[in-house]
Design a protein around this motif. Sequence first.
Motif, PDB file in Angstrom:
ATOM      1  N   GLY A   1       8.081  -8.158   3.957  1.00  0.00           N
ATOM      2  CA  GLY A   1       6.697  -8.355   3.805  1.00  0.00           C
ATOM      3  C   GLY A   1       6.339  -8.221   2.408  1.00  0.00           C
ATOM      4  N   ASP A   2       6.725  -7.514   1.461  1.00  0.00           N
ATOM      5  CA  ASP A   2       6.456  -7.508   0.151  1.00  0.00           C
ATOM      6  C   ASP A   2       7.175  -8.571  -0.896  1.00  0.00           C
ATOM      7  OD1 ASP A   2       4.438  -5.327   0.267  1.00  0.00           O
ATOM      8  OD2 ASP A   2       6.295  -3.825   0.314  1.00  0.00           O
TER       9      ASP A   2
ATOM     10  N   SER B   1       3.600  -0.795  -8.034  1.00  0.00           N
ATOM     11  CA  SER B   1       2.877  -0.583  -6.752  1.00  0.00           C
ATOM     12  C   SER B   1       3.463   0.462  -5.815  1.00  0.00           C
ATOM     13  CB  SER B   1       2.769  -2.084  -6.131  1.00  0.00           C
ATOM     14  OG  SER B   1       2.119  -1.954  -4.785  1.00  0.00           O
ATOM     15  N   LEU B   2       2.643   1.341  -5.587  1.00  0.00           N
ATOM     16  CA  LEU B   2       3.370   2.432  -4.804  1.00  0.00           C
ATOM     17  C   LEU B   2       2.424   2.780  -3.411  1.00  0.00           C
ATOM     18  CD1 LEU B   2       3.575   5.050  -7.887  1.00  0.00           C
ATOM     19  CD2 LEU B   2       5.418   3.358  -6.923  1.00  0.00           C
ATOM     20  N   GLU B   3       3.110   2.594  -2.218  1.00  0.00           N
ATOM     21  CA  GLU B   3       2.570   3.128  -1.038  1.00  0.00           C
ATOM     22  C   GLU B   3       3.319   4.245  -0.718  1.00  0.00           C
ATOM     23  OE1 GLU B   3       2.548   2.328   3.504  1.00  0.00           O
ATOM     24  OE2 GLU B   3       1.303   0.900   2.489  1.00  0.00           O
TER      25      GLU B   3
ATOM     26  N   ALA C   1      -7.096  -8.339   4.086  1.00  0.00           N
ATOM     27  CA  ALA C   1      -7.654  -7.332   3.489  1.00  0.00           C
ATOM     28  C   ALA C   1      -6.513  -6.246   2.988  1.00  0.00           C
ATOM     29  CB  ALA C   1      -8.370  -6.397   4.509  1.00  0.00           C
ATOM     30  N   GLY C   2      -6.728  -5.712   1.538  1.00  0.00           N
ATOM     31  CA  GLY C   2      -5.802  -4.934   1.251  1.00  0.00           C
ATOM     32  C   GLY C   2      -5.248  -3.880   1.734  1.00  0.00           C
TER      33      GLY C   2
ATOM     34  N   ARG D   1      -0.918  -3.829  -0.661  1.00  0.00           N
ATOM     35  CA  ARG D   1      -0.209  -4.878  -0.385  1.00  0.00           C
ATOM     36  C   ARG D   1      -0.951  -5.798   0.721  1.00  0.00           C
ATOM     37  NH1 ARG D   1       2.997  -0.989   2.257  1.00  0.00           N
ATOM     38  NH2 ARG D   1       4.527  -1.776   1.050  1.00  0.00           N
ATOM     39  N   HIS D   2      -0.953  -6.885   1.008  1.00  0.00           N
ATOM     40  CA  HIS D   2      -1.768  -7.794   1.784  1.00  0.00           C
ATOM     41  C   HIS D   2      -3.022  -8.403   0.753  1.00  0.00           C
ATOM     42  CE1 HIS D   2      -0.631  -5.513   5.513  1.00  0.00           C
ATOM     43  NE2 HIS D   2       0.467  -6.218   4.955  1.00  0.00           N
ATOM     44  N   GLY D   3      -3.610  -9.423   1.343  1.00  0.00           N
ATOM     45  CA  GLY D   3      -4.717  -9.919   0.805  1.00  0.00           C
ATOM     46  C   GLY D   3      -4.548 -10.312  -0.596  1.00  0.00           C
TER      47      GLY D   3
END
Length: 535
Positions: free
Chosen positions: A186-187, A272-274, A471-472, A484-486
Motif C-alpha cells: 500500500g505504501d 515517514s514513520l507509522e 484522508a490521511g 499515508r493515504h490521501g
Amino acid sequence: MTTEQARTPALPTTTKATSRPAWVTDELVARWCGWVRRDPTREGEPVTALAPYDLSPTASVPSCVPEDVSAAAAGARAAQRDWASTSFARRGEIVLAFHDLLLARQEQVLDLIQWETGKARYHAWQEVAQVATIARHYARRARRYLTPKRVRGMVPGLTKVREVRVPKGVVGVISPWNYPLYLGVGDVLPALLAGNAVVSKADSQTPLTLLWTRALLAEAGLPDDLWQVVTGSGSVVGTALIDAVDFVCFTGSTATGRTVAERAARRLVGVSLELGGKNPLIVRADADIAAAAAGTAVAAFANTGQMCIHVERVYVHQKVYDAFRDELVRVARSLRVGQTYDYDADIGSLVSSAQLAAVEAHVADAVGHGATVLAGGRARPDIGPLCYEPTVLDGVTPEMAVCAEETFGPVISLYSYEGDPVSLANQGTYGLSASVWSRDTREAERMAGRIRAGSVNINDGAAAAAGSVEAGMGGMGDSGLGRRHGVEGILKYTESQTIAIQRLMPLGPPPASSAESFVRSTNRQLTLLRRLGMR
C-alpha cells in the motif's frame, strides 16, 4: 487461574490447519525468490520463518548483504529515470491492471498471508480489499494530486510562477509482518505513481507475500528494475537501505522508528514513520451499548490484536459500565478462535512465540497486581501453538505493564470514568488512533477534536478512518511522523520545485533609476497594496 477464569466456558473453536497450502510448490517459491536482488554467486544464510499454525518452517528465502542493497538502489535509480518520464496514464494503467489481477487471484495471497502470519482469513481479506482500494484511488487521483499549481509571482503580470512536484528518486519501504500485503504494498503504489523507484525490505516473517505481489506487479506491466526487493535482518539490510535511498517509509515500533529517523537525518533524508499506539476507546453514557460492545471487540481483537491502530484502553461512563462490561464479555466469549484456510474462524493465531510470551507476560503481571480477568486470559495450545483467547481485564492500575505499554495482542483493559474522559484518553506519549461511542455525534465530534490522535473514529473502532483512503492516516507524539493515504500519502514521495519566469523587465531598479528612488516608489506600492487588502 482466577476464579473468573475457572467459570469461563471454553471458546468455540474451528478445525486446525497445520500444513502449508498445497498449491505452494518448491518451483513457485523459487520463482518468487528470483525477485530478491542479490549476487547469485554469494552463498549466504537463508531467511526461514516459522508458520504460526504449527511452528514448522515455511520456505527458505535468500538473504542479502549491504552490497546487494547498494546494487538494488543503483538498479532502481537507473530505472527511475525512464519511469519519471512515463505518462501518468501509463502508470495508472499498470496499477489498475495490478488491481484486477489481485482481485482475480486473491485466494493465493490469502493463503500466503495466513500461512506466514496465522491471522484469520477475513482479516487477510481486509488487506486485499484495502490494497485494491488504494490502487484504484491513486491510479485515478495521482495526476490531480501532482498537478502543477500556478501561484502569484513577486510582481503580478511580470513574474510567472509555477509550483511543480518532482519525484524523490528512490524510495525505501521497510514494512512489518502484521500486514504484509497492505503495509508492504500500500505504501509502494503511491511512490511508484509519483514517478519514483522503490526498494523494499521484506519482513523476515512474511517475505513470500511481498515476493508474490512483486511478481504480480511485473505481470501487470511494471518494469523489472523499478521495484527492487531485498531480504535479511533489519540491523544489516534495513540499515543499508536507509543509507542508499532518497526517502524512507517505515512502519514498526517506536523504538526502531527513532533509530530509522536518526540515521536518515544524518543524510538529510526525509522519513515517514507509522509507529506504535496504546489506543483509547470512550463509551459515553448515551452510547448504544450493544453496538459499542460489538465495535470494541472488533477494534480490539481483529488481526488477533496485532495492529497498530487496535484498541487497548476502554473508558466507560460509570452509568453504563456494568451493562457494557457484561455485553463485551459475552461478545468476547462468543468469538471463534481457530486455524483454518476458510472463513470459519473469527480470531487467528499470534505470529510468533515471542509475541505469545509478551501477551502472557502482560496478563500475568496484571493478575499478579490484582487485576481481574473477565474473559479469556489464557493460551490455547489445544487449538494451535500460538493461539490466545480474546481477553478482557478489569481493575488495571498504573503499576501494571498492560496499563501504559503496548501489548500488541488480543487484550484490552476496562476503566470506569465519571467526569471528562479526554484527559484519560490523552494519557501517555502515543497518539495514533482513538474511538468515541455516542448517540450524540455532534458532541462526540467536539470531543474528538480534543483527543491527541491522528485519527478519531466515532461509533466505529478503527476501520472507518483507516479505510477512508482519501484522508490521511498517521500518528502524533510517539506514534510517528507523516501520513499515508490521501494527498499527503503521495506528496510525501515528491519534492516541491518552484519555477519562476520573469518577463519584460528585471526585478530591481531600472537602468535609468537610482536605488533610492526605486525604494521610495516600491514603498508607495506596498502601502497601496496594504490599503487595497492585497497580499
